[in-house]
Design an enzyme around this catalytic site. Structure first.
Site, PDB file in Angstrom:
ATOM      1  CE  LYS A  79      14.276  49.519 -32.163  1.00 39.22           C
ATOM      2  NZ  LYS A  79      15.228  48.779 -33.015  1.00 39.22           N
ATOM      3  CB  SER A 159      13.732  44.999 -33.337  1.00 45.56           C
ATOM      4  OG  SER A 159      14.768  45.960 -33.504  1.00 45.56           O
ATOM      5  CB  SER A 183      16.334  46.030 -36.219  1.00 47.75           C
ATOM      6  OG  SER A 183      16.063  44.778 -35.664  1.00 47.75           O
TER       7      SER A 183
HETATM    8  N1  GLN Z   1      16.154  40.115 -36.395  1.00 45.88           N
HETATM    9  C1  GLN Z   1      17.462  40.163 -35.844  1.00 45.88           C
HETATM   10  C2  GLN Z   1      17.453  39.605 -34.448  1.00 45.88           C
HETATM   11  O1  GLN Z   1      16.445  39.197 -34.006  1.00 45.88           O
HETATM   12  C3  GLN Z   1      18.001  41.553 -35.865  1.00 45.88           C
HETATM   13  C4  GLN Z   1      17.436  42.429 -34.828  1.00 45.88           C
HETATM   14  C5  GLN Z   1      18.037  43.795 -34.850  1.00 45.88           C
HETATM   15  O2  GLN Z   1      18.632  44.203 -35.842  1.00 45.88           O
HETATM   16  N2  GLN Z   1      17.925  44.489 -33.737  1.00 45.88           N
HETATM   17  O3  GLN Z   1      18.444  39.549 -33.800  1.00 45.88           O
END
Ligand code: GLN
Length: 491
Positions: A79, A159, A183
């Site tokens: 990632k 994400s 995410s």
């Molecule tokens: N969807 C959540 C956010 O936008 C979690 C994102 C994540 O876990 N990095 O904050």
């Protein structure tokens, strides 16, 4: 060669050990697959074929000398939130375009120490803020899965959308990911892959671009529960460079996969049966209960009364920490700099040009909830709610050994679908953020298909540091679900 990309990580380890193929052949097969697929899937921000082949040849040489590590020759995607020495790390943001980290994150260093090979850097929502990969400055990732009879492009979730899409499309044997509010688990659910967010502190955060430091954790996305266990074993471990990393032994997590779950007590939290939950998700959850019962588990209804406050608390705590963490991007030391007449103007222009809308929204919310006069009403209150949520889990973990819930409230949705409504997007995290707020481990396992043929995941939540039990339970769900579906190749 394409059969090599279809292997599980475990099968690839076995094939490499048996010298059925070399690490170089394995890397080459993936490099070729990525080059063909990426123009359509956009899972990789940066492909590193030369580095992959060079690392693979070095791996073959180590094996020839009898020095093979546990992940020797295994081709992985990383990632693009992880710093990789000498290789661009963007965090999905324009503000870090061209940033070449001078050091390696601890998690990726652990993987290379164990012999793994890097294929490239995977796409993600900008600074990991999002649930659909559409906030990336490098364009959205397209889910390899499509609804039956439709050609509509779907999100792989976010994400870690690039990680999930690349694993689902067989572009890598496994991938690193991070999870601040879901995410790892939500993209895993949207792509028919396995994703685990370990206990806070299991994996070092050193060299992982920070979003919300008290919630961020690294973990793997993989093709199977066993593959996820193998990867997490390598990624974990104490790191003196991260003061929140736990100084505690790392078990061989793969030893827990396939272990009997007979007699384990599984909680089904009432509050997760939310209003408007699609029928097929509720049904899959009931099916999961039946599977675990059949495997010998005792099922109990439990209550986590503060669940409904989790999303609002998360969307105060996470932006607050983000606004502080992202203060460092000012055009002085990293990536983009937009010139201006004064120092303040350079800061302003750089940040205005470098950050996307969702990141700006979070910074504004974060600065607001931390500002004098609002701090007590918002930030402090959210912290108190966070404590209550953690306490809820403490109470139920006296009665049960793990919890079973859906991972996400829907299957993958269309790219573009929720873009105009941030709250609709935030609702994706309803089953996952509680786990981050409490610092617990959570795993998503593919458990079935939606009415339109899209993957759906079930989540298991465990006690702090009890990933082992989660791997045993996830293995039981995986066996019972016998989820073998793969996306039909169109890319
Ligand atoms: N969807 C959540 C956010 O936008 C979690 C994102 C994540 O876990 N990095 O904050």
């Amino acid at each position: 060669m394409s059969t090599l990309t279809g292997l599980t990580l475990k099968a690839a380890i076995d094939g490499l050990s048996a010298k059925t193929f070399s690490a170089e052949e394995l890397a080459q097969a993936h490099v070729t697959a990525i080059a063909a697929a990426n123009p359509r899937l956009n899972a990789f921000i940066l492909e590193t074929p030369d580095k992959a082949l060079q690392m693979a040849r070095a791996s073959d040489a180590r094996r020839a000398k009898g020095e093979a590590g546990p992940l020797e020759g295994i081709a992985l995607g990383i990632k693009d939130l992880f710093c990789t020495e000498g290789v661009q790390a963007t965090a999905g943001s324009k503000i870090l375009k061209g940033f070449i980290p001078p050091y390696e994150s601890t998690v990726t260093a652990n993987l290379w120490r164990d012999g793994a090979v890097m294929l490239g850097k995977l796409n993600l929502d900008e600074f990991a803020m999002g649930s659909s990969n559409q906030t990336s400055a490098y364009g959205p990732v397209t889910n390899p899965w499509k609804s039956q009879g439709s050609n509509q492009a779907l999100t792989p979730g976010g994400s870690s959308g690039g990680s999930a899409a690349a694993v689902a499309a067989d572009l890598c044997l496994g991938a690193t990911a991070t999870d601040t509010g879901g995410s790892i688990r939500q993209p895993a659910s949207f792509t028919g892959t396995v994703g685990i967010k370990p206990t806070y502190g299991r994996c070092s955060r050193w060299g992982v671009v920070a979003f919300a430091s008290s919630l961020d954790q690294a973990g793997p996305i993989a093709k199977t529960v066993e593959d996820a266990a193998i990867l997490l074993t390598s990624m974990s471990g104490h790191d003196p460079k991260d003061s929140t990393s736990l100084d505690i032994a790392v078990p061989d997590f793969s030893a827990f996969v396939g272990k009997s779950v007979n007699g384990l007590r599984i909680g089904i939290p009432d509050e997760y049966r939310i209003e408007g939950m699609p029928e097929e998700i509720a049904k899959l959850w009931d099916q999961g209960v039946e599977w675990l019962k059949a495997a010998g588990c005792e099922i109990k209804r439990v209550s986590l009364p503060h669940t409904k406050y989790a999303l609002p608390a998360y969307y105060i705590v996470a932006p607050a920490e983000a606004s502080s963490n992202l203060a460092r991007y000012d055009g002085m030391r990293y990536g983009l700099r937009a010139e201006g007449a004064t120092l303040s103007e350079v800061y302003e222009n750089t940040r205005a040009e470098g950050f996307g809308d969702e990141v700006k929204r979070r910074i504004l919310i974060g600065a607001y909830v931390l500002s004098a006069g609002y701090y007590d009403a918002y930030y402090l209150k959210a912290q108190k709610v966070r404590r209550k949520i953690a306490d809820d889990f403490d109470v139920v973990f006296h009665e049960v050994d793990a919890l079973l819930t859906p991972t996400a409230p829907s299957a993958a949705f269309a790219l573009g679908e929720k873009n105009s409504d941030p709250i609709a997007m935030y609702l994706n995290d309803v089953f996952t953020v509680t786990v981050n707020l409490a610092g617990l481990p959570g795993i998503s396992v593919p458990a079935g298909l939606s009415s339109t043929g899209l993957p759906l995941g079930l989540q298991l939540i465990g006690r702090a540091l009890d990933e082992g039990t989660l791997f045993s339970l996830a293995g039981a769900v995986e066996d019972a679900a016998a989820f073998r579906a793969k996306p039909t190749k169109w890319w």
